[in-house]
Design a protein around this motif. Structure first.
Motif, short mmCIF file in Angstrom:
data_model
loop_
_atom_site.label_atom_id
_atom_site.label_comp_id
_atom_site.label_asym_id
_atom_site.label_seq_id
_atom_site.Cartn_x
_atom_site.Cartn_y
_atom_site.Cartn_z
N HIS A 133 28.22 -9.65 -21.56
CA HIS A 133 29.02 -10.84 -21.86
C HIS A 133 28.99 -11.93 -20.80
CE1 HIS A 133 30.81 -9.44 -25.57
NE2 HIS A 133 31.22 -8.33 -25.01
N GLN A 134 28.70 -11.56 -19.55
CA GLN A 134 28.77 -12.54 -18.46
C GLN A 134 27.51 -12.49 -17.60
OE1 GLN A 134 31.25 -14.70 -18.46
NE2 GLN A 134 32.38 -13.62 -20.08
N LYS A 135 27.40 -13.42 -16.67
CA LYS A 135 26.29 -13.42 -15.74
C LYS A 135 26.55 -12.42 -14.62
CE LYS A 135 24.88 -18.23 -16.48
NZ LYS A 135 24.70 -19.57 -15.84
N ILE A 136 25.51 -11.72 -14.20
CA ILE A 136 25.64 -10.78 -13.10
C ILE A 136 25.50 -11.55 -11.79
CG2 ILE A 136 24.64 -8.74 -11.98
CD1 ILE A 136 23.66 -7.83 -14.70
N THR A 137 26.61 -11.64 -11.06
CA THR A 137 26.64 -12.30 -9.76
C THR A 137 27.39 -11.40 -8.78
OG1 THR A 137 28.74 -13.45 -10.17
CG2 THR A 137 26.72 -14.57 -10.89
N LEU A 138 27.42 -11.79 -7.52
CA LEU A 138 28.17 -11.02 -6.53
C LEU A 138 29.65 -11.00 -6.89
CD1 LEU A 138 26.54 -12.14 -3.15
CD2 LEU A 138 26.33 -9.92 -4.28
N HIS A 139 30.15 -12.13 -7.40
CA HIS A 139 31.57 -12.20 -7.77
C HIS A 139 31.90 -11.24 -8.92
CE1 HIS A 139 31.43 -16.03 -5.51
NE2 HIS A 139 32.71 -15.79 -5.30
N THR A 140 31.07 -11.26 -9.96
CA THR A 140 31.36 -10.41 -11.12
C THR A 140 31.14 -8.92 -10.82
OG1 THR A 140 29.10 -10.77 -11.96
CG2 THR A 140 30.86 -12.21 -12.81
N LEU A 141 30.25 -8.62 -9.89
CA LEU A 141 29.99 -7.22 -9.55
C LEU A 141 31.06 -6.64 -8.63
CD1 LEU A 141 26.11 -7.13 -8.97
CD2 LEU A 141 27.39 -6.16 -10.89
N PHE A 142 31.51 -7.43 -7.66
CA PHE A 142 32.42 -6.90 -6.66
C PHE A 142 33.91 -7.07 -7.01
CE2 PHE A 142 28.56 -7.18 -4.10
CZ PHE A 142 28.58 -5.92 -3.50
N THR A 143 34.22 -7.97 -7.94
CA THR A 143 35.63 -8.16 -8.33
C THR A 143 36.24 -6.91 -8.95
OG1 THR A 143 35.34 -10.54 -8.63
CG2 THR A 143 37.21 -9.53 -9.73
N PRO A 144 35.58 -6.23 -9.92
CA PRO A 144 36.19 -4.99 -10.45
C PRO A 144 36.29 -3.89 -9.39
CG PRO A 144 33.96 -5.29 -11.34
CD PRO A 144 34.34 -6.57 -10.65
N ILE A 145 35.36 -3.87 -8.42
CA ILE A 145 35.44 -2.89 -7.34
C ILE A 145 36.67 -3.15 -6.49
CG2 ILE A 145 34.29 -2.01 -5.27
CD1 ILE A 145 31.61 -2.63 -6.63
N ALA A 146 36.94 -4.46 -6.21
CA ALA A 146 38.14 -4.82 -5.45
C ALA A 146 39.40 -4.43 -6.22
CB ALA A 146 38.13 -6.33 -5.17
N GLY A 147 39.39 -4.66 -7.54
CA GLY A 147 40.53 -4.26 -8.36
C GLY A 147 40.73 -2.76 -8.36
N PHE A 148 39.63 -2.01 -8.41
CA PHE A 148 39.69 -0.55 -8.40
C PHE A 148 40.26 -0.02 -7.08
CE2 PHE A 148 37.58 3.53 -7.45
CZ PHE A 148 37.93 4.27 -8.58
#
Length: 309
Positions: free
Chosen positions: A154-169
């Motif tokens: 659904h979205q572009k793979i970027t550093l923001h999109t990859l690391f944001t769910p990890i930060a939330g986790f």
């Protein structure tokens, strides 16, 4: 008749299906009272379980309506309710229903990635809910695959999109660790990472569960084959959500197989993707007579599974 009733998503449909569930729940609860005896504690427990069931139904319906995973009808909600009724006797503990409610919070954020609004917030929230789910059931870390699949679809793979769910986790895990560090009980925290995998599926080979999984798997397989053939040449939001649903279904199958403790209630996790996938298959059928035959078959089957198996 049943197909016509479910053909639209109206409040009366929601209420009618809910009343049917309440009747089945009441019968199952009263039968338990006759078996193990009546007490005020058991009555209160049954009431609290009912509230958790209602929350599961509410969030299930919310995810469907917001993310347009089916047409404007009540087939999916109807099937989901029937599948829950199938395993109603096994759903007598709070933990599974709480886990499924959190799981639906997680899916709500994940499937909403179809929209480009507040993407970072949705990714953080999905990671956050997965972190809570991980604390309660560590094997839930498997659902990280689902997050990254959702991002890629659904979205572009970027550093923001990859690391944001990890930060939330990490956020709920950090709070959890801080609590045990304060009381010098860090071993409780580190035990989360001692994955006690148990690939013992003997429970699912029993008559009730074997038939339950066979019916769901066959219906889902046919739906996946025929619906995928319709969507494969179309590049739209639904096609991406459809691929995410299939991934969701496969990951949950692995999740169920690897769960360390199995009592039958955990099959609730597969009911979301399965009911939506099967509904998309039913929607392809043109003749109402065939739809009615399938829907009545599921209806009779759910009652038989609940009260006679």
């Amino acid at each position: 008749m049943l197909a016509n009733f479910l053909n639209k998503s109206k409040p009366i449909n929601f209420i009618g299906i809910l009343v049917f569930f309440l009747v089945c729940y009441l019968i199952a609860t009263v039968s338990t009272f006759f078996t193990v005896g009546f007490s005020a504690d058991k009555l209160l427990q049954s009431f609290l379980l009912l509230l958790l069931f209602l929350s599961v139904f509410f969030f299930y319906n919310f995810i469907l309506n917001k993310n347009k995973l089916t047409f404007d009808n009540s087939y999916a909600y109807f099937l989901f309710t029937l599948f829950v009724i199938c395993v109603l006797p096994e759903l007598s503990n709070y933990k599974t229903l709480i886990l499924v409610t959190i799981y639906l919070f997680f899916l709500r954020k994940l499937y909403s990635l179809r929209s480009s609004k507040k993407v970072i917030q949705k990714l953080f929230d999905s990671g956050f809910w997965l972190g809570i789910l991980f604390i309660l059931e560590p094997i839930s870390i498997l659902f990280f695959i689902l997050i990254f699949t959702g991002i890629s679809l659904h979205q572009k793979i970027t550093l923001h999109t990859l690391f944001t769910p990890i930060a939330g986790f990490i956020t709920p895990l950090f709070i959890y660790f801080t609590y045990f560090f304060w009381f010098d009980k860090t071993k409780v925290f580190t035990s989360l990472f001692d994955f006690n995998l148990n690939f013992d599926i003997e429970l699912y080979t029993k008559t009730k569960f074997s038939w339950f999984f066979v019916c769901i798997f066959i219906a889902s397989l046919f739906s996946i084959i025929f619906k995928s053939a319709k969507t494969i040449g179309v590049s739209n939001t639904f096609r991406r959500s459809w691929n995410l649903l299939i991934t969701n279904f496969l990951i949950v199958l692995i999740y169920l197989a690897l769960l360390p403790a199995k009592n039958g209630s955990e099959v609730l996790f597969i009911l979301f993707p399965a009911s939506v996938i099967i509904t998309n298959g039913i929607q392809l059928i043109k003749k109402n007579s065939v739809k009615n035959l399938i829907l009545y078959g599921f209806l009779v089957g759910s009652i038989f599974f609940c009260f006679f198996l």
